[in-house]
Design a protein around this motif. Structure first.
Motif, short mmCIF file in Angstrom:
data_model
loop_
_atom_site.label_atom_id
_atom_site.label_comp_id
_atom_site.label_asym_id
_atom_site.label_seq_id
_atom_site.Cartn_x
_atom_site.Cartn_y
_atom_site.Cartn_z
N SER A 97 45.04 -14.24 6.80
CA SER A 97 45.48 -15.59 7.36
C SER A 97 44.28 -16.46 6.99
O SER A 97 44.28 -17.73 7.16
CB SER A 97 45.60 -15.71 8.82
N SER A 119 41.57 -18.06 3.59
CA SER A 119 41.53 -18.85 2.44
C SER A 119 41.00 -18.21 1.37
O SER A 119 40.49 -18.93 0.20
CB SER A 119 41.16 -20.29 2.61
N GLN A 153 54.24 -14.28 5.38
CA GLN A 153 53.47 -15.17 6.01
C GLN A 153 52.07 -15.13 5.51
O GLN A 153 51.09 -15.84 5.80
CB GLN A 153 53.58 -15.14 7.54
N THR A 180 48.72 -15.82 3.70
CA THR A 180 48.36 -16.98 3.04
C THR A 180 47.94 -17.03 1.56
O THR A 180 47.86 -18.03 0.90
CB THR A 180 47.05 -17.48 3.95
N GLU A 181 47.52 -15.63 1.14
CA GLU A 181 47.07 -15.63 -0.26
C GLU A 181 48.06 -14.70 -1.13
O GLU A 181 48.19 -15.03 -2.21
CB GLU A 181 45.54 -15.15 -0.28
N LYS A 205 52.37 -14.56 -3.61
CA LYS A 205 53.17 -15.96 -3.76
C LYS A 205 53.59 -16.12 -5.14
O LYS A 205 54.34 -17.42 -5.44
CB LYS A 205 51.90 -17.06 -3.75
#
Length: 289
Positions: A120, A122, A168, A170-171, A174
């Motif tokens: 979760s 960055s 879910q 975050t990285e 994608k």
């Protein structure tokens, strides 16, 4: 390898060692990583892939001794990047496994009880895996739904080498990238001003490149990159360059690429070229070239 299986071709084992050593990015050492753009450059300029048996993986830096030329097995004709979940799912079932990246956090993001992964933070991505499936109902620490991924750390990791990457995260996950190839006898020479592929982006909808043939043959296709889904292209081939621009129109082809990535488009007909002859490629891109 996955694309060939999905298209009914044979099971293949290509050389990771040759790609790592001869992608052309010499500043990178062993285990310094890589990405899809490097693989696209390597495959699109006729550098590979070759067979694992001709350049086997050794697990250390052997650039000084690794074969620089081994028989090429496939020629890259399409590398698409999918950025929506639905597009990625469709590609898995039609094209094959997808390359993707994630940030692998050794501090507890991986849950060994059910082989799920959820990060979760960055941090910049630092690892690449292959998406081979999905489960919309898979529970993870981040929520419901996950990609089934094949890792490269052997069968001792996760579920015999596989794990679930949370939707879910975050990285990670994608995007997904697919590679479509054809037999190498489809092309014998590639003329390019960018042997290292897409290493930068110029904000211009037009480009014009002048080449000189090194041998007699037929010009068959044009390869280019797009930055957005649905980008339109306008390709024109001219006979020569003058002080006022290209002259002597030989062929035109236009259309649109469904997904961003690298594309090879065939001309309407073969253009015969003699050795030492100049030709000009004009490329116009709308909405994301």
């Amino acid at each position: 390898e996955s694309d060939l299986l999905m298209s009914g071709g044979p099971s293949s084992d290509f050389s990771e060692n040759n790609l790592a050593n001869h992608a052309g990015f010499e500043a990178l050492g062993p285990n310094d990583g890589g990405d899809e753009s490097m693989a696209i450059a390597y495959m699109s300029r006729l550098a590979g892939p070759g067979l694992e048996s001709n350049d086997p993986y050794v697990g250390y830096d052997n650039k000084a001794t690794a074969p620089t030329t081994i028989p090429m097995q496939q020629f890259l004709v399409e590398a698409d990047f999918y950025t929506t979940r639905n597009a990625m799912k469709k590609a898995i079932t039609t094209v094959g496994a997808l390359s993707t990246s994630l940030y692998y956090d050794f501090g507890g993001a991986f849950r060994s009880s059910d082989d799920t992964y959820y990060y979760s933070g960055s941090a910049l991505v630092n690892h690449a895996v292959v998406i081979v499936g999905w489960n919309d109902n898979m529970p993870t620490a981040g929520g419901t739904g996950a990609w089934l991924c094949k890792n490269s750390w052997g069968t001792g990791f996760g579920d015999k080498g596989y794990f679930w990457l949370s939707y879910q995260d975050t990285e990670g996950g994608k995007y997904g990238a697919s590679f479509v190839t054809t037999l190498p006898n489809a092309v014998s020479t590639v003329y390019t001003h960018a042997p290292h592929g897409e290493v930068g982006i110029v904000n211009s909808p037009l480009s014009c490149s002048v080449f000189q043939t090194t041998q007699a043959g037929s010009l068959k296709s044009v390869g280019f990159y797009t930055q957005q889904d649905g980008a339109g292209y306008d390709i024109r081939v001219y006979d020569h360059w003058t002080s006022s621009g290209p002259s002597g129109l030989l062929a035109t082809v236009d259309g649109a690429s469904a997904y961003q990535g690298y594309h090879v488009v065939n001309l309407p007909s073969l253009l015969s070229m003699s050795a030492g002859e100049n030709f000009v490629i004009y490329l116009g891109i709308a909405n994301g070239g």
